[in-house]
Design an enzyme around this catalytic site. Structure first.
Site, PDB file in Angstrom:
ATOM      1  N   GLU A 142       0.831  -1.203   0.000  1.00  0.00           N
ATOM      2  CA  GLU A 142       0.000   0.000   0.000  1.00  0.00           C
ATOM      3  C   GLU A 142       0.864   1.250   0.000  1.00  0.00           C
ATOM      4  OE1 GLU A 142      -1.316   0.714   4.568  1.00  0.00           O
ATOM      5  OE2 GLU A 142      -2.083  -1.131   3.674  1.00  0.00           O
ATOM      6  N   ARG A 284      -2.634  -8.225  12.998  1.00  0.00           N
ATOM      7  CA  ARG A 284      -2.554  -7.084  13.909  1.00  0.00           C
ATOM      8  C   ARG A 284      -1.561  -7.327  15.036  1.00  0.00           C
ATOM      9  NH1 ARG A 284      -7.703  -7.398  11.938  1.00  0.00           N
ATOM     10  NH2 ARG A 284      -8.445  -5.459  10.988  1.00  0.00           N
TER      11      ARG A 284
END
Length: 402
Positions: A142, A284
Site C-alpha cells: 500500500e 494485527r
C-alpha cells in the site's frame, strides 16, 4: 456508455475516524459520527456505485462497480488488465481520515497469503469469524500520500536508536541491553513477542515514563508525545510496547509512504489518499480490540531495521502530472494539476480520478462532459476513446495499474 462515469463512494465508519475531514472534502454535512475511510473501487464488501450517465447518474441508476466488472471484465478493465490480474479491479483507492491511531499491523506476501488462506479454509474457519486472519489469497502492498500534516509508525528503528530511547525513558533496561549486544534481526522477534505478552506492571511503567518524558520536552519529548497519545487512546493495550520499536514518521502535504509486505505500521492521525492491492489480509500487533495472532504475526513480519519508505512525487514529463514510484504491479498513484489547456488522460488500463481541490472537467470528442468538484471522482474505462481534462487551480489524484 461514455468513456468516463461518475462514482458514488461508500463511507466506512470506524471509531478512529474524523467526524469532519471527509465531509469537508465531499461537501456533505457532518453527522457527528466518525467517518474513517471513503472507498473508491470494486471491493465486494463496499463497492463504489458507477452512474449510468456520464453527467448526473440519472437514467438506469447507479450500479455496483464490482457487478458491472463481473458482467463485462474486458469492457471495464481492458483485456490486458484481465490477463495480468484476473477479472477484478486489482487496486483499492481510499481517502483515510484518522483522529486517533489505527491498529498496528503487518500484511503478508502473496505466498504467505495463499498458504494462510488455504490453512484456514482447511480448518473450517468462517471468512467472517473474528479470529480469521486470511480473508483472501492476495498480498496488500500500500501507498499513502498525505493531504496535510500526517503522522505514522513505520518499520523497525535501528537497534541503537531504540536503545537510546529506552534509556531516556528509563524503562525496559533488558530490552536496551539486548539491542546493544545482539543482532537486531535475532532480538527483535523476541522483544515483539515479549511486548505482546507483557504484564500490567510493565505496561504501566512504560505509560508513566512516556507521560513524564512528553511533558518535560527535550530531545525525546516530541517523539515520546506520539507514544504517550497511544497510551491514552488505547489504555492497557500491549501494542504500545511494540510501537516503541518503530519509526515515528511525520509527513507534510504531498509526501507519501510506501509499505511493502512484512513492514509493521500504524497510521496515527491525519488525512491522506491511500492506494493498495485489492486485499483484506491484516495481521494485527495491537492498538485494537480485535484478534491478535502472535505466532502468525511473527511468521510474516520483516525484522530488518531500516529507513521508512518515504516517497516524493516525481515529474512524468507531461508537465501536469507527478507520480509516486513504487514496486507494486497492481497500482500506480500520481498527482495531476491540469490547467486551462486540455490534457489527455485516457490510458489502456482502468483508472479512477479523485479531485481533492478546485474543480476539474472531463470531456471527450463525442461530447460527453463530467464536472469534478472537490470530493468527486470518476471511473475511466480503458480504450474507450480520447479523454481530456481541464481545471485551472484543481488538484487530482489518479489511481491506475502499475
Amino acid at each position: 456508455m461514455p468513456p468516463f462515469s461518475l462514482l458514488k463512494n461508500p463511507v466506512r465508519r470506524y471509531a478512529w475516524g474524523s467526524p469532519t475531514a471527509i465531509p469537508a472534502l465531499t461537501g456533505a454535512a457532518p453527522d457527528g459520527t466518525p467517518q474513517a475511510e471513503l472507498w473508491l473501487g470494486a471491493h465486494p464488501s463496499a463497492p463504489s456505485l458507477l452512474c449510468a450517465s456520464g453527467d448526473s447518474g440519472d437514467g438506469t441508476g447507479p450500479r455496483p462497480l464490482n457487478e458491472l466488472i463481473d458482467a463485462d471484465p474486458d469492457g471495464l478493465l481492458g483485456a490486458d488488465t484481465v490477463r495480468r490480474f484476473g477479472p477484478a479491479l486489482p487496486f483499492l483507492f481510499k481517502v483515510l481520515a484518522s483522529d486517533r491511531a489505527l491498529s498496528l499491523q503487518v500484511h503478508p506476501t502473496r505466498a504467505q497469503a495463499e498458504a494462510g488462506y488455504a490453512a484456514e479454509q482447511a480448518r473450517g474457519i468462517p471468512l467472517d469469524a473474528p479470529e480469521r486472519v486470511y480473508r483472501d489469497r492476495g498480498h496488500k502492498p500500500e501507498l499513502l500520500c498525505a493531504l496535510g500534516d500526517f503522522e505514522a509508525l513505520c518499520g523497525f528503528r535501528p537497534a541503537a536508536a531504540t536503545a537510546r530511547l529506552l534509556d531516556a525513558l528509563g524503562v525496559l533496561a533488558p530490552w536496551a541491553a539486548a539491542l546493544r549486544t545482539r543482532p537486531a534481526e535475532a532480538v527483535l522477534p523476541e522483544l515483539l513477542r515479549s511486548g505482546l505478552n507483557a504484564d500490567g506492571s510493565e505496561l504501566a511503567a512504560v505509560t508513566g515514563a512516556l507521560r513524564r518524558t512528553a511533558a518535560a520536552g527535550g530531545p525525546y519529548g516530541a517523539g515520546s508525545a506520539a507514544y504517550a497519545r497511544l497510551a491514552e487512546e488505547y489504555p492497557g493495550d500491549r501494542g504500545l510496547l511494540a510501537a516503541l520499536l518503530l519509526h515515528h514518521v511525520r509527513l507534510t502535504a504531498g509526501q507519501a509512504l510506501y509499505l511493502d509486505a512484512g513492514v509493521p505500521h500504524a497510521y496515527l492521525r491525519g488525512v491522506g489518499v491511500e492506494l493498495m492491492a485489492n486485499s483484506d489480509n491484516v495481521l494485527r500487533c495491537g492498538l485494537t480490540p480485535k484478534h491478535v495472532d502472535v505466532d502468525g504475526l511473527l511468521a510474516v513480519t520483516d525484522f530488518r531495521p531500516g529507513e521508512p519508505g518515504l516517497l516524493a512525487p516525481r515529474p512524468t514529463g507531461d508537465g501536469f502530472e507527478e507520480e509516486y514510484p513504487s514496486p507494486a504491479e497492481e497500482f500506480r498513484l500520481s498527482r495531476l494539476r491540469p490547467g486551462a489547456a486540455a490534457v489527455r488522460v485516457d490510458r489502456p488500463a482502468p483508472q479512477i480520478l479523485l479531485c481533492v481541490s478546485g474543480q476539474a472537467l472531463l470531456h471527450s470528442p463525442g461530447g460527453s462532459e463530467l464536472p469534478l468538484p472537490a470530493g468527486a471522482s470518476a471511473y475511466l474505462r480503458p480504450g474507450a476513446g480520447p479523454v481530456e481534462l481541464t481545471g485551472p487551480g484543481a488538484e487530482l489524484f489518479r489511481a491506475t495499474t502499475g
